[in-house]
Design a protein around this motif. Structure first.
Motif, mmCIF file in Angstrom:
data_model
loop_
_atom_site.group_PDB
_atom_site.id
_atom_site.type_symbol
_atom_site.label_atom_id
_atom_site.label_comp_id
_atom_site.label_asym_id
_atom_site.label_seq_id
_atom_site.Cartn_x
_atom_site.Cartn_y
_atom_site.Cartn_z
ATOM 1 N N GLU A 281 -22.509 27.466 65.151
ATOM 2 C CA GLU A 281 -23.028 27.765 63.821
ATOM 3 C C GLU A 281 -21.904 28.114 62.849
ATOM 4 O OE1 GLU A 281 -25.761 30.935 64.447
ATOM 5 O OE2 GLU A 281 -27.170 29.707 65.595
ATOM 6 N N GLY A 282 -20.693 27.782 63.209
ATOM 7 C CA GLY A 282 -19.529 28.208 62.442
ATOM 8 C C GLY A 282 -19.259 27.386 61.202
ATOM 9 N N THR A 283 -18.411 27.948 60.339
ATOM 10 C CA THR A 283 -17.985 27.307 59.095
ATOM 11 C C THR A 283 -16.464 27.251 59.046
ATOM 12 O OG1 THR A 283 -19.921 28.042 57.851
ATOM 13 C CG2 THR A 283 -17.959 27.485 56.579
ATOM 14 N N PHE A 284 -15.953 26.070 58.720
ATOM 15 C CA PHE A 284 -14.520 25.903 58.467
ATOM 16 C C PHE A 284 -14.354 25.783 56.957
ATOM 17 C CE2 PHE A 284 -14.975 24.785 62.835
ATOM 18 C CZ PHE A 284 -13.763 25.066 63.451
ATOM 19 N N ASP A 285 -13.788 26.815 56.356
ATOM 20 C CA ASP A 285 -13.665 26.900 54.903
ATOM 21 C C ASP A 285 -12.233 26.557 54.495
ATOM 22 O OD1 ASP A 285 -13.616 27.531 52.214
ATOM 23 O OD2 ASP A 285 -14.686 29.439 52.436
ATOM 24 N N GLY A 286 -12.065 25.415 53.843
ATOM 25 C CA GLY A 286 -10.737 24.972 53.440
ATOM 26 C C GLY A 286 -10.179 25.687 52.228
ATOM 27 N N GLN A 287 -11.018 26.473 51.542
ATOM 28 C CA GLN A 287 -10.598 27.224 50.342
ATOM 29 C C GLN A 287 -9.792 26.341 49.390
ATOM 30 O OE1 GLN A 287 -10.456 31.708 50.981
ATOM 31 N NE2 GLN A 287 -9.009 31.012 52.530
ATOM 32 N N GLY A 288 -10.407 25.222 49.009
ATOM 33 C CA GLY A 288 -9.665 24.194 48.287
ATOM 34 C C GLY A 288 -9.624 24.294 46.786
ATOM 35 N N GLU A 289 -10.221 25.318 46.207
ATOM 36 C CA GLU A 289 -10.319 25.368 44.752
ATOM 37 C C GLU A 289 -8.955 25.314 44.068
ATOM 38 O OE1 GLU A 289 -12.453 28.045 41.235
ATOM 39 O OE2 GLU A 289 -12.602 28.645 43.348
ATOM 40 N N MET A 290 -7.986 26.037 44.624
ATOM 41 C CA MET A 290 -6.642 26.024 44.034
ATOM 42 C C MET A 290 -6.020 24.631 44.141
ATOM 43 S SD MET A 290 -3.271 28.264 45.129
ATOM 44 C CE MET A 290 -4.134 29.818 44.855
ATOM 45 N N ALA A 291 -6.273 23.956 45.244
ATOM 46 C CA ALA A 291 -5.679 22.640 45.472
ATOM 47 C C ALA A 291 -6.253 21.581 44.527
ATOM 48 C CB ALA A 291 -5.899 22.217 46.920
ATOM 49 N N TRP A 292 -7.547 21.663 44.243
ATOM 50 C CA TRP A 292 -8.170 20.645 43.390
ATOM 51 C C TRP A 292 -7.523 20.598 42.014
ATOM 52 C CZ3 TRP A 292 -13.408 23.281 44.728
ATOM 53 C CH2 TRP A 292 -13.713 23.033 46.068
ATOM 54 N N LYS A 293 -7.048 21.735 41.544
ATOM 55 C CA LYS A 293 -6.421 21.779 40.224
ATOM 56 C C LYS A 293 -5.102 21.012 40.199
ATOM 57 C CE LYS A 293 -8.433 26.342 39.279
ATOM 58 N NZ LYS A 293 -8.139 27.778 39.007
ATOM 59 N N HIS A 294 -4.489 20.853 41.387
ATOM 60 C CA HIS A 294 -3.199 20.175 41.459
ATOM 61 C C HIS A 294 -3.325 18.732 41.950
ATOM 62 C CE1 HIS A 294 -2.108 24.473 41.636
ATOM 63 N NE2 HIS A 294 -1.003 24.099 41.025
ATOM 64 N N ASN A 295 -4.558 18.269 42.118
ATOM 65 C CA ASN A 295 -4.748 16.940 42.690
ATOM 66 C C ASN A 295 -4.645 15.867 41.607
ATOM 67 O OD1 ASN A 295 -5.537 14.633 44.009
ATOM 68 N ND2 ASN A 295 -7.267 15.562 45.058
ATOM 69 N N ASP A 296 -3.485 15.233 41.544
ATOM 70 C CA ASP A 296 -3.297 14.121 40.618
ATOM 71 C C ASP A 296 -2.844 12.875 41.374
ATOM 72 O OD1 ASP A 296 -0.811 14.997 41.341
ATOM 73 O OD2 ASP A 296 0.054 14.895 39.318
ATOM 74 N N CYS A 297 -3.238 12.794 42.646
ATOM 75 C CA CYS A 297 -2.755 11.707 43.505
ATOM 76 C C CYS A 297 -3.263 10.342 43.058
ATOM 77 C CB CYS A 297 -3.171 11.965 44.953
ATOM 78 S SG CYS A 297 -2.370 13.423 45.682
ATOM 79 N N GLY A 298 -4.368 10.320 42.308
ATOM 80 C CA GLY A 298 -4.848 9.044 41.813
ATOM 81 C C GLY A 298 -3.915 8.422 40.791
ATOM 82 N N LYS A 299 -3.133 9.253 40.117
ATOM 83 C CA LYS A 299 -2.230 8.778 39.073
ATOM 84 C C LYS A 299 -0.757 8.936 39.452
ATOM 85 C CE LYS A 299 -5.620 10.306 35.632
ATOM 86 N NZ LYS A 299 -5.846 11.179 34.453
ATOM 87 N N ASN A 300 -0.482 9.883 40.351
ATOM 88 C CA ASN A 300 0.901 10.224 40.674
ATOM 89 C C ASN A 300 1.182 9.936 42.153
ATOM 90 O OD1 ASN A 300 3.436 11.308 40.983
ATOM 91 N ND2 ASN A 300 2.765 13.453 40.769
ATOM 92 N N LYS A 301 1.990 8.919 42.404
ATOM 93 C CA LYS A 301 2.285 8.546 43.797
ATOM 94 C C LYS A 301 3.138 9.607 44.501
ATOM 95 C CE LYS A 301 2.001 3.568 43.052
ATOM 96 N NZ LYS A 301 2.707 2.248 43.156
#
Length: 553
Positions: A281-301
């Motif tokens: 019944e466990g949860t793996f929480d990636g705590q990704g909110e900070m990372a999403w703000k830096h995600n520009d991989c679609g535009k920046n190789k």
């Protein structure tokens, strides 16, 4: 009894179990591999269980029944020398892997030179589980029933015992195996015994518990009890000496700071394992909110590499069940090089604003099943990369997100064909797309997509409910100098109904150089704000049956 004990000592496999009237269970062709390499087959048997036996075996039944359509139930250890290291793989999960890597993949277990598969004549698809047994099976079932009835009533005579000796040994062996598997045949490894404490880092404790469990010669279970824990990047790999289970009932938190994961592709990895189960019944929480703000991989190789919550690589005959994946920094689940991997009751969630957080991405894998799961993310709920074959998605709820997608394909060299997808009894809610196939134009990649079947699907306020897009080019990263060279054939959309968020409910935009062939549209009933929707076709002439939106040029 000596023979029974010998078989029990040599026996471990996966059993397909089916509930019948009178507390009966069926065991479908159990293939076992002994400790000295001996293989034994127990034919289909019927065992009458009383209420207490049913309770004893409920965990076994729940664990084993989902192997119903696995074709190869042999347990086999794979040494590292026969498997390609993941370090040689591309960090981009959409990217195909080098051909040298793929040549090293061994996704099937050999059963001698004859390649005997005791289940090859059984139809264990979930739609046909209730099919009648053949006459030989019924006769054997009757013999088992009579044998156990006589045993309970104490009226079994010597002649019956002699005639039923072989049946008794097989049935009794299977019965003892089921009754003892959970209680006596599984060794537990609790991470708290290795120093794990609530609200603290358990990386070392989990690593050490895994090493001991993986080295066990009998089935083992690593346990993470209820509490909140912290976990750094971890790589749990085999081969293990026996089937192994990880049961997580606590909440596990990933580091928030991207630098603490050192740019690794996955936060939690499970690799090179046969008969592996992750449940609880466990949860793996990636705590990704900070990372999403830096995600520009679609535009920046040259963007920062963001970690996924899970990486499942080179797993055979394995189950992921009841686990929750929350707020991954990147993809939630990446499946690579797996064979007979089943997801059951998965919960995957992240907000619609979380970039590139695909729910489950599958690549270079065969017979991956996703059942009874809820997936809501900021990208595709489920996506298929190249080399995906025999994939089943049944009773999945998707939304928010970008829908259920094949692709994108055609962007990288050495891509392999995608073949065999069934999406059935699914519901999509408020997604940017429904069910779609997407390929890149402007690349020289030649490959194919075939046997794609979407059926019995409900759309709720879904944009682009049915889409084939062979001009897929996000962020203008490609040119349209020449059309896609991915050939799409044998695709069907049947009984798809509900509401569309766009007036165009169906768009089949196929390649001008490789037109789509054998496309079927059957009973499509979608409305837009209460009005009729439209369908548009390019470079394909679909077969049309039943109701359909208005066709426009």
């Amino acid at each position: 009894m000596t023979l029974v004990l010998e078989i029990l000592d040599a026996l471990f496999g996966s059993v397909v179990l089916k509930r019948e009237k009178g507390n009966s269970y069926f065991g479908k062709s159990l293939l076992c591999l002994g400790v000295e390499g001996r293989r034994k087959t127990l034919k289909e048997s019927k065992i009458e269980l009383d209420d207490s036996d049913s309770k004893i075996n409920v965990d076994v039944i729940n664990k084993m029944r989902f192997f119903q359509d696995h074709n190869d139930l042999t347990y086999k250890n794979h040494s590292d020398q026969h498997a390609a290291p993941l370090e040689n793989l591309s960090a981009d999960p959409h990217a195909p892997q080098p051909s040298t890597f793929h040549d090293q993949l061994n996704l099937k277990d050999d059963i001698g030179d004859a390649q005997v598969n005791p289940m090859e004549n059984l139809n264990l698809d979930e739609d046909n589980i209730d099919q009648a047994s053949n006459s030989d099976d019924k006769e054997m079932e009757s013999q088992y029933h009579n044998h156990f009835k006589q045993a309970r009533e104490g009226v079994e005579n010597k002649e019956n015992r002699k005639m039923d000796t072989k049946l008794s040994i097989s049935a009794f062996t299977l019965f003892l195996f089921l009754a003892s598997y959970v209680r006596a045949e599984t060794k537990g490894f609790d991470v708290t015994k290795y120093g794990a404490k609530p609200n603290s880092d358990i990386t070392d404790a989990l690593t050490n518990a895994w090493k001991d469990a993986c080295g066990s010669t009998i089935p083992s279970k690593v346990m993470v009890p209820k509490a909140t824990y912290m976990l750094k990047q971890i790589d749990l790999k085999g081969p293990c000496k026996a089937p192994i289970k990880v049961q997580v009932d606590g909440k596990i938190l990933a580091p928030k700071n991207l630098k603490q994961l050192n740019g690794v592709d996955q936060w939690v990895k499970f690799r090179y394992i046969n008969f592996f189960t992750l449940s609880g019944e466990g949860t793996f929480d990636g705590q990704g909110e900070m990372a999403w703000k830096h995600n520009d991989c679609g535009k920046n190789k040259n963007c920062d590499r963001l970690s996924m919550n899970f990486g499942f690589a080179f797993l055979n005959n394995s189950i992921i069940q009841d686990i929750t994946s929350k707020d991954s920094k990147n993809f939630h689940v990446n499946v690579l090089g797996c064979n007979n991997l089943t997801f059951i009751n998965m919960n995957i969630n992240a907000p619609s604003t979380s970039l590139n957080t695909d729910g489950i991405h599958i690549g270079r894998s065969t017979q991956v099943k996703i059942y009874n799961s809820n997936i809501g993310t900021g990208d595709d709920c489920i996506s298929l990369g190249d080399g995906s074959k025999q994939i089943r998605v049944i009773n999945v709820t998707c939304g928010p997100g970008h829908g259920i997608s094949v692709g994108s394909l055609g962007r990288y060299p050495n891509e392999e064909p995608v073949e065999g997808l069934t999406v059935k009894n699914c519901t999509l809610k408020n997604t940017d797309n429904g069910v779609r196939i997407k390929t890149w134009p402007g690349t020289p990649i030649i490959s194919s997509v075939s046997k794609m079947h979407f059926e019995d699907i409900i759309m709720v306020n879904v944009s682009n409910p049915i889409l084939i897009d062979q001009q897929y080019c996000p962020w203008n990263q490609c040119t349209n100098q020449y059309p896609s060279k991915i050939k799409i054939t044998d695709v069907s959309f049947k009984n798809i109904r509900g509401t569309s968020a766009t007036q165009e409910a169906i768009v089949l935009d196929c390649s001008s150089s490789e037109p789509c062939e054998s496309v079927e549209l059957n009973d499509i009933d979608l409305t837009f704000n209460g009005a009729i929707t439209t369908a548009k076709f390019a470079n394909t002439k679909p077969t049309i049956k039943g109701k359909l939106p208005k066709i426009v040029a």
